[in-house]
Design an enzyme around this catalytic site. Structure first.
Site, PDB file in Angstrom:
ATOM      1  N   LYS A  89       3.316   6.729  -9.100  1.00 20.82           N
ATOM      2  CA  LYS A  89       3.202   5.336  -9.535  1.00 20.82           C
ATOM      3  C   LYS A  89       3.670   5.205 -10.978  1.00 20.82           C
ATOM      4  O   LYS A  89       3.373   6.059 -11.817  1.00 20.82           O
ATOM      5  CB  LYS A  89       1.741   4.893  -9.398  1.00 20.82           C
ATOM      6  N   SER A 164      -2.388  -2.538  -6.276  1.00 23.31           N
ATOM      7  CA  SER A 164      -1.232  -2.539  -7.153  1.00 23.31           C
ATOM      8  C   SER A 164      -0.302  -1.349  -6.946  1.00 23.31           C
ATOM      9  O   SER A 164       0.838  -1.352  -7.401  1.00 23.31           O
ATOM     10  CB  SER A 164      -1.703  -2.535  -8.614  1.00 23.31           C
ATOM     11  N   SER A 188      -6.724  -0.620  -5.394  1.00 20.77           N
ATOM     12  CA  SER A 188      -5.267  -0.524  -5.522  1.00 20.77           C
ATOM     13  C   SER A 188      -4.633   0.645  -4.799  1.00 20.77           C
ATOM     14  O   SER A 188      -3.418   0.726  -4.702  1.00 20.77           O
ATOM     15  CB  SER A 188      -4.869  -0.484  -7.005  1.00 20.77           C
TER      16      SER A 188
END
Length: 484
Positions: A89, A164, A188
């Site tokens: 990420k 996210s 997330s």
């Protein structure tokens, strides 16, 4: 298309379907090279670029790293992740590779250090395949990024990926990488895992290192992982924590006599009928496999208690957490500059709940109550499942619906109602509130072909037991496939 091209496409599809443990074993045995495996995944990533799963992929660098891994293997290395290309990420610092946090002003920022979790997987032989797309500053649940594009769901391009950690989930689901590191504050990891049909593991808060990862809340944040099986999550957990998981006997799923709990009043209140139906069918399957499933009630005010406390902590800590991260790691920007550059909807949200004096900001007094009173009460109620009922885990649908369409950004349609998109985290937020480990497993598809997730939340620091339990449930349900 000639026979050579067809064979090449088939080979790419074949290796992209390998799980992390299987691919790592194949490289160690010499059945495939890291270079060939990585090249096949790069080819697939180019073919599926429309998913917007990655912000950065340095093809030349990752192929060079793969060739270096093959040389290490030839020299006798048996590192657990040798030659494995993993996604990360883009909230994690990566030495020598741009780290944007999902915002325009950091598009060209190249850190001089790795986040601790990235260092751990590199030391175990992994390659950084690329940096996954994410919601700006990890602040959102839909997978939309104004600068880098909406991450699309591999199962249906017109549906959201969740967020996210949107690109991390989508890249694993689409077979671009066998696993990816993500982050979870209120859901997330688990929300996009559910929407994309992969396994998403959120460890006990603080168990995995989070140094070098852009924060939201020091109380709630945790790093974690996406993969296509629990076995692969266990492998990454072993590497990152240095703890060796116990082996389960082949075919022994260990569910006979296992006690599990679920709270229909709290977690089936606002849920699409199709998701509830699948959840109840899964509960029956687990009972048929010998599990004892206990129904419980966490109290009429449990959901409101969790929501108020957790979102209050989340918003109150954001400004300080981000400011400290920027200072400590010498990022070339400021909190104020980030705030000014946010997309309008997110800037308005920060103005309302994050900035001191905002109309929805949590006061210092309310923050202390949430931190020291509400969280203790939430833990006490959850302990009725873990202690009073002796449950190994609490079961619930990971998300109250399948992935909404991309057009539903601010408002989503759940169980016949139009509600705030924040409702996508209605179930994941309870584990986050007190730092419990949680894992989302894919348990089938809706009639529209969209994944449905099952969440298991365990007691604090029961991570390895939870992973073993999840592996057993996965074996019973046959729910290992999340690729498209």
């Amino acid at each position: 298309m000639d026979d050579t091209t067809t064979a090449s496409s088939r080979q790419t599809a074949d290796v992209s379907s390998l799980g992390l443990a299987a691919a790592a074993a194949a490289v160690r045995k010499g059945d495939i090279t890291s270079e060939a495996y990585t090249a096949a995944l790069l080819q697939r990533a180019r073919a599926l670029a429309e998913l917007n799963a990655f912000i950065t992929i340095d093809e030349a660098e990752v192929l060079e790293a793969a060739r270096a891994a093959d040389k290490l293997r030839a020299a006798g290395s048996a590192a657990p992740l040798l030659g494995m290309p993993l996604g990360v990420k883009d909230s994690y610092l990566t030495k020598g590779l741009p780290t944007s946090l999902g915002i325009e002003s950091l598009a060209h920022f190249v850190p001089r250090e790795d986040a601790d979790a990235v260092r751990a997987i590199r030391e175990a032989g992994a390659l950084i395949f690329g940096k996954n797309n994410l919601v700006e500053m990890s602040y959102g649940l839909t997978g939309h990024n104004a600068r880098y594009g909406q991450v699309k769901n591999p199962h249906a391009r017109d549906h959201m990926s969740g967020g996210s950690s949107s690109g991390s989930a989508a890249s694993v689901a689409a077979g671009l990488v066998p696993a990816s590191l993500g982050g979870d504050t209120v859901g997330s990891i688990r929300v996009p895992a559910s929407f994309c049909g992969v396994v998403g593991f959120k460890p006990t808060t603080g168990r995995w290192p989070r140094n070098g990862v852009a924060p939201i809340s020091h109380t709630l944040d945790t790093t974690g992982v996406f993969a296509r099986s629990v076995e692969d999550c266990i492998l990454v957990d072993d590497v990152v924590t240095g703890e060796q998981a116990a082996e389960s006997p082949e075919g022994d799923y260990g569910l006979k006599g296992a006690r599990l709990a679920f709270a229909p009043r709290q977690f089936l209140d606002l849920v699409d009928p199709e998701v509830e139906s699948r959840f109840r069918a899964v509960v029956r399957q687990l009972q048929d496999a010998g599990a004892e499933v206990v129904e419980m009630d966490l109290g009429h005010d449990f959901n409101s208690l969790v929501q108020t406390a957790t979102w209050g902590i989340f918003a109150h800590e954001t400004m300080g957490a981000i400011s400290e991260f920027l200072r400590r790691h010498a990022l070339p920007t400021t909190f104020e500059a980030i705030y000014e550059s946010l997309k309008p909807q997110l800037r308005q949200a920060w103005e309302h709940i994050v900035l001191p004096g905002g109309a929805g900001a949590t006061s210092a007094e309310a923050y202390q109550v949430a931190l020291n009173v509400s969280r203790q009460e939430i833990q006490r109620r959850l302990d009725t499942a873990f202690v009073a009922h002796g449950a190994l885990a609490i079961l619930q649908p990971t998300t109250p619906c399948t992935a909404p369409s991309i057009g539903e950004q601010a408002t989503v349609h759940i169980a016949g109602q139009d509600v705030s998109y924040l409702a996508l985290a209605n179930h994941t937020v309870s584990a986050s509130s007190v730092g419990l480990p949680g894992i989302s497993l894919p348990v089938g598809l809706s009639r529209a072909g969209l994944p449905i997730g099952l969440e298991l939340d365990g007691p604090l620091r029961s991570d390895q037991r939870l992973l073993n339990l999840a592996r057993g449930i996965e074996g019973i349900l046959g729910a290992k496939s999340g690729s498209t």
